[in-house]
Design an enzyme around this catalytic site. Structure first.
Site, PDB file in Angstrom:
ATOM      1  N   ASP A 290       0.876  -1.161   0.000  1.00 34.57           N
ATOM      2  CA  ASP A 290       0.000   0.000   0.000  1.00 34.57           C
ATOM      3  C   ASP A 290       0.925   1.226   0.000  1.00 34.57           C
ATOM      4  O   ASP A 290       2.147   1.104   0.103  1.00 34.57           O
ATOM      5  CB  ASP A 290      -0.969   0.003   1.193  1.00 34.57           C
ATOM      6  CG  ASP A 290      -2.197   0.866   0.889  1.00 34.57           C
ATOM      7  OD1 ASP A 290      -2.122   1.721  -0.014  1.00 34.57           O
ATOM      8  OD2 ASP A 290      -3.233   0.694   1.544  1.00 34.57           O
TER       9      ASP A 290
HETATM   10  C1  NOJ Z   1      -3.927   3.923   0.098  1.00 33.42           C
HETATM   11  C2  NOJ Z   1      -5.137   3.041   0.181  1.00 33.42           C
HETATM   12  O1  NOJ Z   1      -5.150   2.339   1.410  1.00 33.42           O
HETATM   13  C3  NOJ Z   1      -5.224   2.049  -0.952  1.00 33.42           C
HETATM   14  O2  NOJ Z   1      -6.426   1.348  -0.858  1.00 33.42           O
HETATM   15  C4  NOJ Z   1      -5.082   2.750  -2.264  1.00 33.42           C
HETATM   16  O3  NOJ Z   1      -5.240   1.840  -3.322  1.00 33.42           O
HETATM   17  C5  NOJ Z   1      -3.721   3.408  -2.302  1.00 33.42           C
HETATM   18  N1  NOJ Z   1      -3.639   4.391  -1.239  1.00 33.42           N
HETATM   19  C6  NOJ Z   1      -3.418   4.053  -3.639  1.00 33.42           C
HETATM   20  O4  NOJ Z   1      -4.146   5.183  -3.819  1.00 33.42           O
END
Ligand code: NOJ
Length: 743
Positions: A290
């Site tokens: 993430d």
């Molecule tokens: C953080 C989020 O938790 C995740 O779900 C998302 O895909 C990413 N950022 C990318 O934007």
């Protein structure tokens, strides 16, 4: 002409020469595995590590740290030091960056990723709402529309579906999942993967991402990025099923969660990624971090520095580093120091290359950059029709006293509430390219549908009110026969980093409802929110309540369809609505305590609150219709089955009302005694049926070892003999029971 024939005659020869001179990795006639092997043999160590590096190229969807700046990014792309980018969108931008990637030594194309969570530009209901339709085919179709729009905008990859089970409405991200039930969540997650990915051959689909692996929905107190502390038994039985089912459906990628499991951050958690995902489930796809979650292992106190973070993420089995740059900065050195073998690195890089080959990007790096498709496939009227169908079947009718709804289009109606006017609140945080100007507000849609309509704001856009607004609404109500009040919270309060300690209806709106109720008029309440809010104070003030969620582009139209009865509501909530904040988490599939409320002889000594009931205000699976459904007692094919036999459960459902409608027939089981205690009820079957007025249908469910088993702490499915009950009904509470035994 003659020359043409000569040309045709020598063409096969030319092709052979061409194939012989062509580098094997460029030869589309060869199997992908061979092409990967050849390409890997030509790549430098730095180029390999580059494939594991994902950079943000557009708007920030995480902290704006670690950004190297546009110029440096482009330089890295040209040097083959970037494998994929997120947040670069649209054909023009993806094309120009892809062209830069083509200038790299081996011309390895980039993958472009974006959070297309519930639509690209045609915005569908938030996933939580969409799941309330219980229409798996429709959910798959919605995802394929989103994929078609996204792929037409140059994108190859979306970070969806979120498969996190959660029963905490304080957590802003519950809007992104399918609610509290692992069995139902498994159907939804598989459908979303299938819809997004198709067969991945046609440039009309995108890679899906199963996220957030694992157990992110269990963040303590519903606070984003917070700790998780669950046992392995709970992990397996409650959180794993939807991830597992999405992986089984062929998901190309899985995203690490931000949380820890057993004290180890998910990105560096060998048990989660290496043992479960890679070994036990045989997942061959890409594991992406993430946003900066590799680096955050330092802040968690698990990695000592950047290099240690890169190492720990990699050896756990995670591949791509999203925007923390620890991999690109340190992995090559770790290989040089023999801490990571070249073979391990090649395996990880091979996983990324595989999907670049699979998507046909080596044949045509600009395959997804098609201006005509971008012009013609996005926000089409066809897509909007599908979004409207999805939106209206997401609405849940929570209360309807004396058939207050539906309302004739000629009803003298007062519509109240600034949320009804808002076009921004049709969207949540994950709006992708949805534009509020394109969305249909409740007020706009009602103006089209109802001929005798008036509007009063009732409260301000910041959800406060004042005497002037209250008095205006009350005095206008006197001219109306029915008052429809849109309450709730802003759409922007749904999504990442939107945790709320008090998921409640603002005081101003309760004040407004009370004042309107005092007029003696019929009160219809529309609730806009990306989560179940505490509706306990609203309940006595409303004749009817529609949980409208956040429905995207067609929000207003969908609600007008439901309120007018053009569509008979069929949604059933996939999350329990808590009675009070202090009850959270409250969910239907809980375990029995040693002193459950329903046991006789406990005196005062049982598990309860002294101030509120244990039961939620509205239970999981609940939702009314404008018609009535009756259930016959479930019939079982046998009272006893052996472990490998199947049990058939049938029930006859009758539409006893006067209009046709859809009902979600639900089947739950209870395993009465097991080596690891089982929930008091577990959903194990559902079917949505359409019944005309007076019509009956017999619905049958099959229960086999698969449904009757549970996981032990190692993720092994076990089925133990003993007594079971089966419950059938239209929600998780009002059911009819039959018993059987597994011998
Ligand atoms: C953080 C989020 O938790 C995740 O779900 C998302 O895909 C990413 N950022 C990318 O934007």
């Amino acid at each position: 002409m003659k020359r043409f024939w000569i040309f045709l005659a020598i063409l096969p020869g030319l092709q052979t020469i061409n194939a012989q001179t062509m580098l094997p990795y460029k030869n589309s006639q060869l199997p992908i595995e061979k092409r990967i092997k050849d390409l890997l043999s030509r790549m430098t160590l730095d180029e390999k590590v580059g494939q594991l590096n994902q950079l943000n190229g557009g708007a920030f969807t995480g902290p704006a740290l670690n950004d190297v700046g546009q110029k440096a990014k482009m330089q890295m792309v040209k040097e083959g030091k970037v494998g994929s980018m997120l947040n670069v969108i649209g054909v023009a931008d993806t094309r120009s960056i892809q062209q830069a990637a083509m200038k790299s030594r081996l011309g390895i194309p980039l993958l472009f990723a974006y959070d297309v969570i519930h639509g690209y530009k045609t915005i569908f209901p938030i996933p939580l709402a969409e799941a309330c339709s219980w229409d798996i085919k429709q959910i798959e179709q919605n995802a394929s529309v989103a994929a078609r729009e996204a792929s037409s905008a140059g994108l190859h990859w979306t970070f969806a579906p979120m498969c996190d089970i959660s029963n905490d409405p304080r957590w802003g991200r519950i809007m992104e999942g399918a609610g509290e039930d692992p069995y139902y969540g498994s159907f939804v997650s598989a459908a979303r993967v299938k819809g997004l990915q198709g067969n991945l051959n046609d440039a009309d689909h995108v890679l899906a991402t199963v996220k957030h692996f694992a157990a992110y929905g269990a963040v303590e107190a519903g606070r984003e990025y917070n700790q998780v502390d669950v046992s392995r038994v709970v992990l397996w039985n409650k959180y794993m099923p939807p991830y597992m089912s999405a992986v089984k459906a062929g998901a190309a990628t899985v995203m690490n969660a931000f949380n820890v499991f057993e004290g180890v951050p998910a990105s560096g958690n060998k048990y989660l990624v290496g043992d479960i995902l890679r070994k036990q489930w045989g997942f061959k796809g890409i594991v992406v971090s993430d946003w900066a979650s590799f680096r955050e292992m330092i802040t968690h106190g698990f990695a000592s520095d950047e290099k240690d973070a890169a190492f720990k993420a990699f050896i756990a089995g995670s591949d791509v580093d999203m925007q923390s740059l620890v991999t690109i900065s340190h992995l090559a050195q770790l290989v040089k120091e023999n801490k990571i073998t070249l073979r391990q690195l090649d395996e990880a890089v091979g996983r990324i290359l595989y999907y670049k080959f699979k998507l046909g990007l080596f044949e045509d790096p600009l395959r997804f950059c098609n201006d005509e498709k971008e012009r013609n496939n996005i926000f089409t009227s066809e897509n909007r029709i599908i979004a409207r169908t999805a939106a209206r079947s997401s609405v849940v009718l929570l209360k309807n006293n004396d058939q207050s709804l539906p309302l004739a289009v000629t009803t003298k109606m007062l519509l109240v509430g600034s949320l009804a006017e808002s076009k921004e609140d049709m969207f949540d945080f994950w709006v992708a390219q949805g534009k509020s100007k394109d969305a249909v507000s409740v007020f706009e849609a009602f103006k089209n549908k109802f001929s005798n309509l008036q509007f009063a704001k009732g409260y301000n856009t910041d959800l406060t009110t004042n005497e002037t607004l209250l008095n205006e609404a009350v005095s206008m109500a006197s001219n109306a026969d029915v008052v429809v009040v849109n309450i709730g919270i802003s759409g922007k309060m749904a999504g990442e980093d939107r945790s709320l300690a008090q998921p409640e209806i603002p005081v101003s709106q309760i004040q407004l409802l009370k004042a309107l109720k005092n007029t003696g008029k019929k009160i219809i309440v529309l609730v806009s929110s990306g989560r179940p809010l505490i509706l306990t104070p609203v309940e006595p003030l409303a004749d009817a309540i529609l949980q409208c969620w956040i429905l995207g582009t067609e929000h207003g139209n969908a609600i007008a369809d439901v309120v007018s009865g053009d569509y008979n509501p069929s949604g059933k909530t996939v999350m329990s609505f808590p009675y009070a904040v202090g009850q959270i988490p409250v969910y239907y599939n809980h375990f029995s305590t040693g002193r459950p409320t329903e046991t006789d002889g406990m005196g005062n000594w049982y598990s309860r609150y002294r101030d509120i009931p244990n039961a939620p205000l509205y239970p999981f699976g609940f939702g009314l219709s404008y018609t009535e459904f009756n259930y016959s007692k479930p019939k079982l094919s046998s009272n006893t089955i052996s472990k490998n036999e199947k049990l058939i459960v049938t029930t006859t459902v009758t539409n006893s009302g006067s209009r046709s409608g859809e009902e979600v027939v639900q089947l739950y089981i209870r395993d009465h005694a097991a080596s690891i205690i089982r929930p008091v009820k577990e959903l194990k079957g559902f079917e949505k049926v359409l019944l005309k007025a007076g019509e009956s249908k017999t619905v049958s469910f099959t229960l086999s070892a698969q449904e009757l088993s549970f996981f032990d702490a190692d993720g092994k499915l076990i089925l133990e003999p003993g007594k079971f009950s089966v419950f059938v009904g239209g929600n998780s509470i009002n059911t009819q029971q039959a018993d059987f035994e597994v011998k």
